[in-house]
Design an enzyme around this catalytic site. Structure first.
Site, PDB file in Angstrom:
ATOM      1  N   LYS A  10      48.959  22.167 -20.707  1.00 22.57           N
ATOM      2  CA  LYS A  10      49.543  22.291 -22.051  1.00 22.57           C
ATOM      3  C   LYS A  10      48.928  23.470 -22.829  1.00 22.57           C
ATOM      4  O   LYS A  10      47.891  24.011 -22.424  1.00 22.57           O
ATOM      5  CB  LYS A  10      49.307  20.977 -22.805  1.00 22.57           C
ATOM      6  CG  LYS A  10      50.039  19.752 -22.237  1.00 22.57           C
ATOM      7  CD  LYS A  10      49.805  18.575 -23.183  1.00 22.57           C
ATOM      8  CE  LYS A  10      50.281  17.255 -22.647  1.00 22.57           C
ATOM      9  NZ  LYS A  10      49.971  16.135 -23.561  1.00 22.57           N
ATOM     10  N   TYR A  50      60.532  15.371 -23.147  1.00 25.91           N
ATOM     11  CA  TYR A  50      60.108  14.239 -23.989  1.00 25.91           C
ATOM     12  C   TYR A  50      61.371  13.601 -24.567  1.00 25.91           C
ATOM     13  O   TYR A  50      61.696  13.800 -25.736  1.00 25.91           O
ATOM     14  CB  TYR A  50      59.204  14.723 -25.129  1.00 25.91           C
ATOM     15  CG  TYR A  50      57.835  15.226 -24.706  1.00 25.91           C
ATOM     16  CD1 TYR A  50      56.955  14.400 -24.003  1.00 25.91           C
ATOM     17  CD2 TYR A  50      57.391  16.503 -25.042  1.00 25.91           C
ATOM     18  CE1 TYR A  50      55.682  14.841 -23.634  1.00 25.91           C
ATOM     19  CE2 TYR A  50      56.116  16.949 -24.682  1.00 25.91           C
ATOM     20  CZ  TYR A  50      55.274  16.117 -23.979  1.00 25.91           C
ATOM     21  OH  TYR A  50      54.015  16.546 -23.631  1.00 25.91           O
ATOM     22  N   ARG A 120      47.059  11.280 -11.935  1.00 25.96           N
ATOM     23  CA  ARG A 120      46.792  10.581 -13.209  1.00 25.96           C
ATOM     24  C   ARG A 120      45.306  10.243 -13.323  1.00 25.96           C
ATOM     25  O   ARG A 120      44.715  10.340 -14.384  1.00 25.96           O
ATOM     26  CB  ARG A 120      47.595   9.278 -13.297  1.00 25.96           C
ATOM     27  CG  ARG A 120      49.084   9.445 -13.356  1.00 25.96           C
ATOM     28  CD  ARG A 120      49.623   9.807 -14.693  1.00 25.96           C
ATOM     29  NE  ARG A 120      49.501   8.771 -15.692  1.00 25.96           N
ATOM     30  CZ  ARG A 120      50.025   8.857 -16.910  1.00 25.96           C
ATOM     31  NH1 ARG A 120      50.711   9.951 -17.259  1.00 25.96           N
ATOM     32  NH2 ARG A 120      49.879   7.899 -17.791  1.00 25.96           N
ATOM     33  N   THR A 126      44.997   8.799 -21.567  1.00 28.78           N
ATOM     34  CA  THR A 126      45.719   9.591 -22.583  1.00 28.78           C
ATOM     35  C   THR A 126      44.829  10.064 -23.739  1.00 28.78           C
ATOM     36  O   THR A 126      44.913  11.214 -24.158  1.00 28.78           O
ATOM     37  CB  THR A 126      46.852   8.722 -23.187  1.00 28.78           C
ATOM     38  OG1 THR A 126      47.649   8.207 -22.125  1.00 28.78           O
ATOM     39  CG2 THR A 126      47.705   9.511 -24.145  1.00 28.78           C
ATOM     40  N   ARG A 137      40.556  15.115 -19.047  1.00 28.68           N
ATOM     41  CA  ARG A 137      40.611  14.801 -20.476  1.00 28.68           C
ATOM     42  C   ARG A 137      39.251  14.335 -21.005  1.00 28.68           C
ATOM     43  O   ARG A 137      38.885  14.632 -22.143  1.00 28.68           O
ATOM     44  CB  ARG A 137      41.686  13.730 -20.716  1.00 28.68           C
ATOM     45  CG  ARG A 137      43.108  14.280 -20.531  1.00 28.68           C
ATOM     46  CD  ARG A 137      44.135  13.183 -20.393  1.00 28.68           C
ATOM     47  NE  ARG A 137      45.506  13.658 -20.523  1.00 28.68           N
ATOM     48  CZ  ARG A 137      46.565  12.879 -20.373  1.00 28.68           C
ATOM     49  NH1 ARG A 137      46.424  11.596 -20.067  1.00 28.68           N
ATOM     50  NH2 ARG A 137      47.780  13.381 -20.505  1.00 28.68           N
ATOM     51  N   ASN A 157      45.335  16.806 -25.301  1.00 25.22           N
ATOM     52  CA  ASN A 157      44.670  16.236 -24.129  1.00 25.22           C
ATOM     53  C   ASN A 157      44.924  17.069 -22.872  1.00 25.22           C
ATOM     54  O   ASN A 157      44.846  16.582 -21.760  1.00 25.22           O
ATOM     55  CB  ASN A 157      45.074  14.766 -23.929  1.00 25.22           C
ATOM     56  CG  ASN A 157      46.571  14.589 -23.803  1.00 25.22           C
ATOM     57  OD1 ASN A 157      47.311  15.566 -23.706  1.00 25.22           O
ATOM     58  ND2 ASN A 157      47.011  13.353 -23.769  1.00 25.22           N
ATOM     59  N   HIS A 160      49.714  17.245 -18.961  1.00 27.02           N
ATOM     60  CA  HIS A 160      50.692  16.171 -18.792  1.00 27.02           C
ATOM     61  C   HIS A 160      50.781  15.893 -17.297  1.00 27.02           C
ATOM     62  O   HIS A 160      50.749  16.829 -16.494  1.00 27.02           O
ATOM     63  CB  HIS A 160      52.075  16.601 -19.300  1.00 27.02           C
ATOM     64  CG  HIS A 160      53.165  15.716 -18.765  1.00 27.02           C
ATOM     65  ND1 HIS A 160      53.474  14.504 -19.353  1.00 27.02           N
ATOM     66  CD2 HIS A 160      53.960  15.836 -17.668  1.00 27.02           C
ATOM     67  CE1 HIS A 160      54.429  13.926 -18.637  1.00 27.02           C
ATOM     68  NE2 HIS A 160      54.748  14.704 -17.610  1.00 27.02           N
ATOM     69  N   GLU A 171      61.197  14.788 -13.538  1.00 31.01           N
ATOM     70  CA  GLU A 171      60.477  15.940 -14.100  1.00 31.01           C
ATOM     71  C   GLU A 171      60.426  17.116 -13.122  1.00 31.01           C
ATOM     72  O   GLU A 171      60.583  18.266 -13.526  1.00 31.01           O
ATOM     73  CB  GLU A 171      59.063  15.512 -14.518  1.00 31.01           C
ATOM     74  CG  GLU A 171      59.102  14.552 -15.694  1.00 31.01           C
ATOM     75  CD  GLU A 171      57.742  14.072 -16.176  1.00 31.01           C
ATOM     76  OE1 GLU A 171      57.693  13.394 -17.204  1.00 31.01           O
ATOM     77  OE2 GLU A 171      56.725  14.359 -15.502  1.00 31.01           O
TER      78      GLU A 171
HETATM   79  P1  ADP Z   1      50.322  10.312 -21.074  1.00 32.12           P
HETATM   80  O1  ADP Z   1      50.402  11.799 -21.382  1.00 32.12           O
HETATM   81  O2  ADP Z   1      48.912   9.914 -20.726  1.00 32.12           O
HETATM   82  O3  ADP Z   1      51.325   9.852 -20.055  1.00 32.12           O
HETATM   83  P2  ADP Z   1      51.969   9.119 -23.194  1.00 32.12           P
HETATM   84  O4  ADP Z   1      53.182   9.276 -22.349  1.00 32.12           O
HETATM   85  O5  ADP Z   1      51.704   7.776 -23.811  1.00 32.12           O
HETATM   86  O6  ADP Z   1      50.635   9.550 -22.436  1.00 32.12           O
HETATM   87  O7  ADP Z   1      52.054  10.168 -24.384  1.00 32.12           O
HETATM   88  C1  ADP Z   1      52.540  11.452 -24.190  1.00 32.12           C
HETATM   89  C2  ADP Z   1      51.699  12.431 -24.970  1.00 32.12           C
HETATM   90  O8  ADP Z   1      51.865  12.170 -26.359  1.00 32.12           O
HETATM   91  C3  ADP Z   1      50.199  12.333 -24.742  1.00 32.12           C
HETATM   92  O9  ADP Z   1      49.770  13.050 -23.615  1.00 32.12           O
HETATM   93  C4  ADP Z   1      49.644  12.884 -26.024  1.00 32.12           C
HETATM   94  O10 ADP Z   1      49.584  14.299 -26.004  1.00 32.12           O
HETATM   95  C5  ADP Z   1      50.673  12.472 -27.061  1.00 32.12           C
HETATM   96  N1  ADP Z   1      50.306  11.242 -27.779  1.00 32.12           N
HETATM   97  C6  ADP Z   1      50.325   9.996 -27.311  1.00 32.12           C
HETATM   98  N2  ADP Z   1      49.924   9.136 -28.255  1.00 32.12           N
HETATM   99  C7  ADP Z   1      49.659   9.868 -29.348  1.00 32.12           C
HETATM  100  C8  ADP Z   1      49.210   9.587 -30.684  1.00 32.12           C
HETATM  101  N3  ADP Z   1      48.927   8.385 -31.088  1.00 32.12           N
HETATM  102  N4  ADP Z   1      49.041  10.592 -31.540  1.00 32.12           N
HETATM  103  C9  ADP Z   1      49.320  11.825 -31.175  1.00 32.12           C
HETATM  104  N5  ADP Z   1      49.742  12.169 -29.951  1.00 32.12           N
HETATM  105  C10 ADP Z   1      49.918  11.215 -29.051  1.00 32.12           C
END
Ligand code: ADP
Length: 194
Positions: A10, A50, A120, A126, A137, A157, A160, A171
């Site tokens: 990212k 997204y 992962r 996350t 992360r 973080n 993705h 994807e």
């Molecule tokens: P992951 O990336 O671990 O699969 P998610 O699909 O739950 O996690 O979320 C997608 C992305 O959205 C995360 O990688 C993070 O960048 C962002 N995100 C998730 N939860 C939050 C939050 N509470 N506040 C801000 N950004 C968030």
């Protein structure tokens, strides 16, 4: 058992010059890099990545956030203006689209046995503040939702990674044309299969 999975390095990781470090971690484990490119993402692609209409994604993200706020004794309504999971999920989606389009990203397809789960695990949880040391992360960020959301931004973080087989297939197809994916042998396969 051999799976393909998508990783996005990212904008925060790009801007911190962590591309080599991140790709190196996947290579060390033995995952095969079968696709890689640098992309300046536009809003339409970011919205497809997204998707607003995939409830599992929107609500999953929101519920993780609400759990995290509860654990930290933070008031979601006060901080985010709402405690409705759908509204929170859609707000996060908007922030994510803006962030993903803010500067170029590197997109990878990695292949290997259990690649989705292994990738992962290497990326970590996350929320970087809760991600284990040794993960990307956990090693390179301390961000949390409480901290990020006070600035109206998504959690930085770094990476993705596709969440499951269905997501990985969608994807990989979204980001790569078939001719952009390569097939070759790595030494790891020889070690594993002889
Ligand atoms: P992951 O990336 O671990 O699969 P998610 O699909 O739950 O996690 O979320 C997608 C992305 O959205 C995360 O990688 C993070 O960048 C962002 N995100 C998730 N939860 C939050 C939050 N509470 N506040 C801000 N950004 C968030």
């Amino acid at each position: 058992m051999i799976e393909k999975t998508l990783v996005i390095i990212k904008p925060d990781a790009m801007q911190r010059s962590l591309v080599g470090e991140i790709i190196g971690r996947f290579e060390k484990v033995g995952l095969k890099l079968v696709g890689a490119k640098m992309v300046q993402v536009d809003k339409s692609l970011a919205d497809k990545h997204y998707p607003k209409d995939r409830e599992e994604f929107i609500l999953g993200m929101a519920n993780k956030t609400l759990d995290n706020y509860k654990e930290q004794d933070l008031d979601a309504k006060e901080q985010l203006g709402t405690d409705d999971p759908k509204e929170i999920g859609l707000m996060l989606q908007g922030w994510l689209v803006e962030f993903l389009t803010s500067s170029p990203v590197m997109v990878l397809v990695l292949e290997g046995p259990h690649a989705i789960e292994v990738v992962r695990k290497i990326c970590g949880f996350t929320l970087p503040s809760k991600a284990d040391p040794g993960t990307i992360r956990g090693d390179y960020s301390f961000d949390s939702s409480g901290y990020a959301n006070t600035a109206n931004r998504p959690i930085r973080n770094l990476v993705h990674a596709s969440g499951n087989q269905e997501e990985a297939q969608l994807e990989v197809d979204l980001w790569f044309k078939p001719e952009e994916l390569f097939d070759y042998e790595t030494i790891h396969y020889k070690h594993m299969t002889q």
